[in-house]
Design a protein around this motif. Structure first.
Motif, PDB file in Angstrom:
ATOM      1  N   ASP A 179      50.524  34.674  40.496  1.00 45.76           N
ATOM      2  CA  ASP A 179      51.952  34.554  40.772  1.00 45.76           C
ATOM      3  C   ASP A 179      52.742  35.526  39.908  1.00 45.76           C
ATOM      4  O   ASP A 179      52.253  35.966  38.862  1.00 45.76           O
ATOM      5  CB  ASP A 179      52.374  33.118  40.428  1.00 45.76           C
ATOM      6  CG  ASP A 179      53.544  32.646  41.269  1.00 45.76           C
ATOM      7  OD1 ASP A 179      54.112  33.452  42.018  1.00 45.76           O
ATOM      8  OD2 ASP A 179      53.880  31.455  41.155  1.00 45.76           O
ATOM      9  N   ASP A 180      53.967  35.842  40.341  1.00 46.10           N
ATOM     10  CA  ASP A 180      54.867  36.705  39.570  1.00 46.10           C
ATOM     11  C   ASP A 180      54.203  38.008  39.196  1.00 46.10           C
ATOM     12  O   ASP A 180      54.407  38.532  38.089  1.00 46.10           O
ATOM     13  CB  ASP A 180      55.319  35.999  38.266  1.00 46.10           C
ATOM     14  CG  ASP A 180      56.150  34.761  38.567  1.00 46.10           C
ATOM     15  OD1 ASP A 180      56.525  34.571  39.735  1.00 46.10           O
ATOM     16  OD2 ASP A 180      56.412  34.001  37.625  1.00 46.10           O
ATOM     17  N   ASP A 202      56.258  39.660  42.488  1.00 44.77           N
ATOM     18  CA  ASP A 202      57.423  38.929  41.998  1.00 44.77           C
ATOM     19  C   ASP A 202      58.701  39.335  42.722  1.00 44.77           C
ATOM     20  O   ASP A 202      58.899  40.498  43.057  1.00 44.77           O
ATOM     21  CB  ASP A 202      57.595  39.153  40.501  1.00 44.77           C
ATOM     22  CG  ASP A 202      58.602  38.187  39.904  1.00 44.77           C
ATOM     23  OD1 ASP A 202      58.317  36.973  39.928  1.00 44.77           O
ATOM     24  OD2 ASP A 202      59.664  38.628  39.455  1.00 44.77           O
ATOM     25  N   LYS A 203      59.583  38.348  42.893  1.00 48.65           N
ATOM     26  CA  LYS A 203      60.813  38.608  43.644  1.00 48.65           C
ATOM     27  C   LYS A 203      61.757  39.572  42.929  1.00 48.65           C
ATOM     28  O   LYS A 203      62.644  40.148  43.541  1.00 48.65           O
ATOM     29  CB  LYS A 203      61.541  37.304  43.983  1.00 48.65           C
ATOM     30  CG  LYS A 203      61.936  36.426  42.822  1.00 48.65           C
ATOM     31  CD  LYS A 203      62.715  35.228  43.370  1.00 48.65           C
ATOM     32  CE  LYS A 203      63.147  34.272  42.297  1.00 48.65           C
ATOM     33  NZ  LYS A 203      62.042  33.481  41.709  1.00 48.65           N
ATOM     34  N   GLU A 236      57.191  37.650  47.513  1.00 47.91           N
ATOM     35  CA  GLU A 236      58.085  36.483  47.440  1.00 47.91           C
ATOM     36  C   GLU A 236      59.530  36.947  47.314  1.00 47.91           C
ATOM     37  O   GLU A 236      59.807  38.099  46.962  1.00 47.91           O
ATOM     38  CB  GLU A 236      57.701  35.571  46.271  1.00 47.91           C
ATOM     39  CG  GLU A 236      57.909  36.208  44.909  1.00 47.91           C
ATOM     40  CD  GLU A 236      57.696  35.233  43.745  1.00 47.91           C
ATOM     41  OE1 GLU A 236      56.962  34.251  43.879  1.00 47.91           O
ATOM     42  OE2 GLU A 236      58.282  35.501  42.688  1.00 47.91           O
TER      43      GLU A 236
HETATM   44 CA    CA Z   1      58.171  34.373  40.950  1.00 47.06          CA
END
Ligand code: CA
Ligand code: C2E
Ligand code: CA
Ligand code: CA
Length: 282
Positions: A179-180, A202-203, A236
């Protein structure tokens, strides 16, 4: 000047005390939150850019405290980690997410996957593999439909220990997502060694696509690199059609974000998935 200095000091300590009190209060409320049934999960759908189908959802935790009101996860998750409460809470999240998946499967949605966020503390200090196996049997869902998301920085900071646990989890049959991705300092060597299936960009990078050439370059590079390692790539925080178009051009596999849907409660999410037409994707 002296007295001003003193006053400033007093204000400073009073603020510190207030902050400390607030945290202690929140920790106490958090300790009771499970028993009081104050947690719930929302589910955010994920879309495949190759066939336009909904591939699954990510479970996102919400806490409405009777004492302090709605508390955002960015505030209470770190506190839950510091206090060790994340072990119990994380187990609740896993069970709740699997029970929801069972309901959806009984409604005919047998292909969707459920992604669950897992704290590194659960990997290091908990008995996550045992908990997971128990929950899977209880909820009667196949391990293959569960994906565990662990943040890049957390895994990298404890690479040796986490790798062993991740291997164990993967043996059970679940997949692992980092994630991220992009916010930590992963070297290619570590990424190659880690038993993982998916990278989630990551966003922070996604949000600046079509605005910031650096973030475009990083995103394009991550996608190429991930594919060369045989990994699935999810972006994301996709909020616009332009971001989606860019990601598809670059060969990103899946997207998640407000452009597709905000996080929804289980009933609305089920309705969303049942009415989704793959042809809607341009
Ligand atoms: Ca994130
Ligand atoms: P995350 O895992 O990176 O989750 C994505 C966050 O982005 C979520 O925030 C989601 O609501 C938000 N988001 C989704 N689409 C968009 C978009 O298009 N634009 C923008 N700007 N944001 C979008 P949320 O729900 O507030 O969660 C924050 C973080 O809290 C999560 O970040 C995750 O690290 C943590 N978290 C949430 N649920 C759990 C959980 O059950 N366990 C653990 N350990 N952590 C959790
Ligand atoms: Ca996540
Ligand atoms: Ca930027």
């Amino acid at each position: 000047a002296k007295s001003i200095g003193r006053n400033t000091f007093q204000i400073y300590t009073e603020e510190m005390d207030a902050e400390t009190r607030k945290r202690a209060l929140m920790a106490a409320a958090l300790r009771r939150a499970l028993d009081r049934g104050e947690f719930r999960l929302l589910y955010q759908p994920r879309l495949s850019l190759t066939d336009g189908k909904i591939t699954g959802v990510e479970a996102l935790l919400r806490w409405h405290s009777a004492d302090i009101g709605e508390v955002p996860p960015d505030v209470f998750i770190p506190l839950a980690e510091e206090t060790g409460l994340i072990l119990k809470i994380g187990e609740w999240v896993l069970r709740e997410a699997c029970l929801t998946l069972r309901r959806w499967r009984r409604n005919g949605l047998v292909d969707v996957a459920m992604a669950v966020n897992v704290s590194v503390l659960q990997l290091l200090r908990g008995n996550l593999p045992e908990v997971l196996e128990r929950v899977l049997i209880e909820a009667d869902v196949p391990a293959e439909r569960i994906e565990l998301e662990v943040t890049e920085s957390m895994v990298m900071a404890n690479a040796e220990q986490t790798t062993a646990v991740l291997n164990h989890l993967r043996d059970i049959g679940v997949s692992i997502a980092i994630d991220d991705f992009g916010t930590g300092y992963s070297s290619l060597v570590y990424l190659k060694r880690l038993p993982i299936d998916t990278l989630k960009i990551d966003k922070e990078f996604v949000g600046d696509l079509t605005r910031d050439p650096d973030d475009e370059a990083i995103t394009a590079t991550v996608i190429t690199m991930a594919h060369s390692l045989g990994l699935n790539v999810v972006a994301e925080g996709v909020e616009t059609q332009a971001q989606m178009d860019y990601l598809r051009e670059q060969g990103c596999d899946e997207i998640q974000g407000y452009w597709l849907s905000p996080p929804l409660d289980s009933h609305h999410c089920l309705a969303f998935m049942r009415t989704w037409q793959p042809s809607i994707v341009p």
